[in-house]
Scaffold this motif. Structure first.
Motif, PDB file in Angstrom:
ATOM      1  N   ALA A  66      24.402 135.364  70.321  1.00  0.00           N
ATOM      2  CA  ALA A  66      25.189 135.392  69.085  1.00  0.00           C
ATOM      3  C   ALA A  66      25.471 133.973  68.616  1.00  0.00           C
ATOM      4  N   ILE A  67      25.407 133.789  67.294  1.00  0.00           N
ATOM      5  CA  ILE A  67      25.709 132.494  66.677  1.00  0.00           C
ATOM      6  C   ILE A  67      26.634 132.759  65.497  1.00  0.00           C
ATOM      7  N   THR A  68      27.697 131.955  65.404  1.00  0.00           N
ATOM      8  CA  THR A  68      28.661 132.097  64.317  1.00  0.00           C
ATOM      9  C   THR A  68      28.398 131.038  63.249  1.00  0.00           C
ATOM     10  N   PHE A  69      28.452 131.482  61.998  1.00  0.00           N
ATOM     11  CA  PHE A  69      28.175 130.633  60.841  1.00  0.00           C
ATOM     12  C   PHE A  69      29.344 130.679  59.858  1.00  0.00           C
ATOM     13  N   ALA A  70      29.396 129.693  58.982  1.00  0.00           N
ATOM     14  CA  ALA A  70      30.360 129.688  57.880  1.00  0.00           C
ATOM     15  C   ALA A  70      29.642 129.273  56.608  1.00  0.00           C
ATOM     16  N   MET A  71      30.110 129.817  55.502  1.00  0.00           N
ATOM     17  CA  MET A  71      29.615 129.413  54.189  1.00  0.00           C
ATOM     18  C   MET A  71      30.396 128.164  53.796  1.00  0.00           C
ATOM     19  N   VAL A  72      29.704 127.045  53.694  1.00  0.00           N
ATOM     20  CA  VAL A  72      30.345 125.773  53.381  1.00  0.00           C
ATOM     21  C   VAL A  72      30.513 125.617  51.870  1.00  0.00           C
ATOM     22  N   ALA A  73      29.481 125.980  51.127  1.00  0.00           N
ATOM     23  CA  ALA A  73      29.515 125.871  49.671  1.00  0.00           C
ATOM     24  C   ALA A  73      28.536 126.872  49.086  1.00  0.00           C
ATOM     25  N   GLN A  74      28.858 127.349  47.900  1.00  0.00           N
ATOM     26  CA  GLN A  74      27.964 128.287  47.230  1.00  0.00           C
ATOM     27  C   GLN A  74      28.122 128.117  45.728  1.00  0.00           C
ATOM     28  N   THR A  75      26.988 127.892  45.052  1.00  0.00           N
ATOM     29  CA  THR A  75      26.954 127.780  43.600  1.00  0.00           C
ATOM     30  C   THR A  75      25.944 128.806  43.098  1.00  0.00           C
ATOM     31  N   PRO A  76      26.423 130.047  42.844  1.00  0.00           N
ATOM     32  CA  PRO A  76      25.502 131.100  42.389  1.00  0.00           C
ATOM     33  C   PRO A  76      24.904 130.751  41.033  1.00  0.00           C
ATOM     34  N   PRO A  77      23.696 131.048  40.787  1.00  0.00           N
ATOM     35  CA  PRO A  77      22.694 131.630  41.677  1.00  0.00           C
ATOM     36  C   PRO A  77      21.651 130.607  42.127  1.00  0.00           C
ATOM     37  N   THR A  78      22.081 129.371  42.415  1.00  0.00           N
ATOM     38  CA  THR A  78      21.076 128.344  42.690  1.00  0.00           C
ATOM     39  C   THR A  78      21.181 127.644  44.037  1.00  0.00           C
ATOM     40  N   SER A  79      22.357 127.617  44.647  1.00  0.00           N
ATOM     41  CA  SER A  79      22.445 126.862  45.898  1.00  0.00           C
ATOM     42  C   SER A  79      23.585 127.338  46.787  1.00  0.00           C
ATOM     43  N   GLN A  80      23.397 127.097  48.058  1.00  0.00           N
ATOM     44  CA  GLN A  80      24.454 127.347  49.029  1.00  0.00           C
ATOM     45  C   GLN A  80      24.181 126.518  50.276  1.00  0.00           C
ATOM     46  N   ILE A  81      25.250 126.296  51.031  1.00  0.00           N
ATOM     47  CA  ILE A  81      25.147 125.579  52.301  1.00  0.00           C
ATOM     48  C   ILE A  81      25.851 126.421  53.351  1.00  0.00           C
ATOM     49  N   THR A  82      25.151 126.677  54.459  1.00  0.00           N
ATOM     50  CA  THR A  82      25.745 127.387  55.588  1.00  0.00           C
ATOM     51  C   THR A  82      25.704 126.462  56.801  1.00  0.00           C
ATOM     52  N   ARG A  83      26.661 126.672  57.719  1.00  0.00           N
ATOM     53  CA  ARG A  83      26.759 125.795  58.882  1.00  0.00           C
ATOM     54  C   ARG A  83      27.040 126.620  60.131  1.00  0.00           C
ATOM     55  N   ILE A  84      26.442 126.220  61.243  1.00  0.00           N
ATOM     56  CA  ILE A  84      26.753 126.811  62.543  1.00  0.00           C
ATOM     57  C   ILE A  84      28.115 126.271  62.965  1.00  0.00           C
ATOM     58  N   THR A  85      29.003 127.172  63.404  1.00  0.00           N
ATOM     59  CA  THR A  85      30.356 126.740  63.772  1.00  0.00           C
ATOM     60  C   THR A  85      30.621 126.796  65.271  1.00  0.00           C
TER      61      THR A  85
END
Length: 177
Positions: free
Chosen positions: A84-103
């Protein structure tokens, strides 16, 4: 008995060489994979922007559970055969970009994925850049020379292609072996 000792010495020496080379590799890496899908940007975005629903189209996931507290940024845990790996949504600009990070700080690796989605000539182009790190030298060696820094990115794009467009083209832009 002599052959057993020779095999044992070769295995130990191989491990020492891998550890030494891995220790000389940089801890951080950047890898980029781009996929071009004959699907609308809205349909691509709907898939990537909903990590909780990813188990429905990513065969590598057994399940995904939401783990954020009410009012907190989106956080989720992906369960696969590797754990199992936990992630978080760091930033999201619909509908063109997002950043996710392992926490998960206890993992031997970590980092973030930067997703960029653009419409291109009637198709959708998804670029994912991984800015990651690998802590143990032996894992750094394996990541660089055995698995490759782009293996997870390529698997993600392939799963998306299976869900949306089997004729998609997927290319490693940076960070291949």
């Amino acid at each position: 008995m002599k052959w057993l000792m020779i095999v044992l010495v070769v295995l130990v020496l191989t491990g020492v060489v891998m550890w030494t080379i891995g220790g000389r590799l940089p801890r951080e890496h950047t890898a980029t994979v781009r996929g071009t899908f004959h699907a609308t940007s809205d349909s691509v975005w709907a898939h990537i922007a909903d990590p909780i629903g990813a188990a429905s189209w990513r065969s590598d996931l057994a399940k995904v559970e939401r783990v954020d507290a009410p009012g907190a940024p989106l956080s989720w845990r992906e369960h696969s055969r590797n754990g199992a790996i936990t992630f978080a949504m760091v930033a999201q600009t619909p509908p063109t970009s997002q950043i996710t990070r392992i926490t998960d700080a206890a993992l031997p690796f970590g980092g973030q994925w930067e997703f960029t989605l653009a419409a291109r000539d009637g198709a959708s182009e998804l670029t994912i850049t991984e800015r990651g790190f690998v802590k143990p030298p032996l894992f750094r060696f394996l990541s660089r020379y055995v698995f490759g820094y782009t293996s997870s990115l390529t698997a993600y794009h392939n799963a998306l292609a299976n869900a949306l467009d089997p004729s998609a083209t997927i290319a490693v832009i940076e960070g291949g072996r």
